[in-house]
Design an enzyme around this catalytic site. Sequence first.
Site, short mmCIF file in Angstrom:
data_model
loop_
_atom_site.label_atom_id
_atom_site.label_comp_id
_atom_site.label_asym_id
_atom_site.label_seq_id
_atom_site.Cartn_x
_atom_site.Cartn_y
_atom_site.Cartn_z
N PRO A 152 0.86 -1.17 0.03
CA PRO A 152 -0.01 0.00 0.09
C PRO A 152 0.86 1.31 -0.02
O PRO A 152 2.03 1.32 0.81
CB PRO A 152 -0.98 -0.08 1.24
CG PRO A 152 -0.36 -1.40 1.88
CD PRO A 152 0.70 -1.90 1.26
N GLY A 184 3.27 4.42 5.35
CA GLY A 184 4.27 4.20 6.39
C GLY A 184 4.90 2.86 6.16
O GLY A 184 5.73 2.41 7.06
N GLY A 198 6.89 2.04 3.36
CA GLY A 198 8.22 2.13 2.89
C GLY A 198 7.90 1.61 1.27
O GLY A 198 8.94 1.28 0.74
N ALA A 231 10.60 3.39 -0.95
CA ALA A 231 11.84 2.80 -0.89
C ALA A 231 11.98 1.61 -1.38
O ALA A 231 12.90 1.06 -2.12
CB ALA A 231 12.38 2.72 0.65
N ASP A 269 14.68 3.36 5.74
CA ASP A 269 13.95 2.48 4.55
C ASP A 269 14.73 1.92 3.59
O ASP A 269 14.23 0.77 3.36
CB ASP A 269 12.96 3.72 4.06
CG ASP A 269 11.85 4.06 5.15
OD1 ASP A 269 12.21 3.83 6.39
OD2 ASP A 269 10.98 4.88 4.73
C1 MEV Z 1 10.11 7.10 7.74
O1 MEV Z 1 9.86 5.62 7.34
C2 MEV Z 1 10.64 7.33 9.20
C3 MEV Z 1 11.36 8.53 9.64
O2 MEV Z 1 12.10 8.52 10.56
C4 MEV Z 1 12.01 9.36 8.29
C5 MEV Z 1 13.46 8.74 8.11
O3 MEV Z 1 13.77 7.85 8.92
O4 MEV Z 1 14.00 9.21 7.14
C6 MEV Z 1 10.13 9.39 10.04
#
Ligand code: MEV
Length: 318
Positions: A105, A109, A111, A114, A157
Amino acid sequence: MLSLTSFEMTNPITASAPAKLILFGEHIVVYGEPAIATALDKRAYVTAITLDEKKIVVRSKNLGNEIEASFKEQTKDPVVRAAQVALEKTKANKGVQVEINSEIPVSVGLGSSASVSVATAAAILKLFSEKEPSKFEIMAVAHEAEKIAHGNPSGIDTAITTFGGTIFFKKGEIESLGAPQMEIVVGNTKVPRNTKEIVENVKKIIEDPRVAYNLFTISSIVRRAREALLRSNLTEIGHLMNKNQEFLRALGVSSVELEQLIQVAQQAGAYGAKLTGAGGGGCMIALTDSPEKIQDVLNKRGAEAFVVKTNQAGVRYE
Ligand code: MEV
């Protein structure tokens, strides 16, 4: 040594890379503090094929769209950027078409960006080289692409998506943890969030001494979580997730929707629950020995909940 003919025969190349969860330490990892992330059993697949014309074509099966770009133009698209950097590194004298097919998805959050960047980097680096690239080479290309997606990424990530398993990460250091494979319930609030914006908001307050205290407390929670993971102590891991969440809330990166789902999971008997990734919206996670039950209570509260397995393989060729 490979002949040119056998090199040409490796066309097309498909690589895949996993989704990730940050288990502990999001945000503080941007400031050189440690965090723990794990690779999941959902993957992005990227197939790269050479084109005679020197151009980049990115096709997304999920979005149903196609982007065309040149080798050098300024781009806001992370996949185009990953392709540009990989083409430059391999001194490619042909163009490339990449096709993305992802189970991950987007913008919640887990990833997704990435994973697609890592799989794109892996596929193109191999397509234009006679030998397989190292994981460090793949990660370095994908990191350039992540700068477009996130501005100032810590690199966690791309590291977890490249190496897989479960890692303890500090800028410049990646420790692979012999952590257990766990089932984790992910609850998507369905509230969109913008990682770049949230990371910038945290940057504005990070100099405040009260916030600095918060940062060091999370850092010590992450170190205790490393020990708990190595001992497979689920009760302790859950307790530390709840603690990490208290300090993330104080950092201002939680939301009403995330808090509601976290509380519902905790009240339904989860070992622990917290937001994952940048926060503000996106997903929360819950550690439990009854994943179906927690998934069910989260769905009843309007989340889109699903169960994932941790500690999966990193980038690989298919
Ligand atoms: C994003 O998945 C995690 C954060 O810590 C940003 C990062 O580490 O670049 C919010």
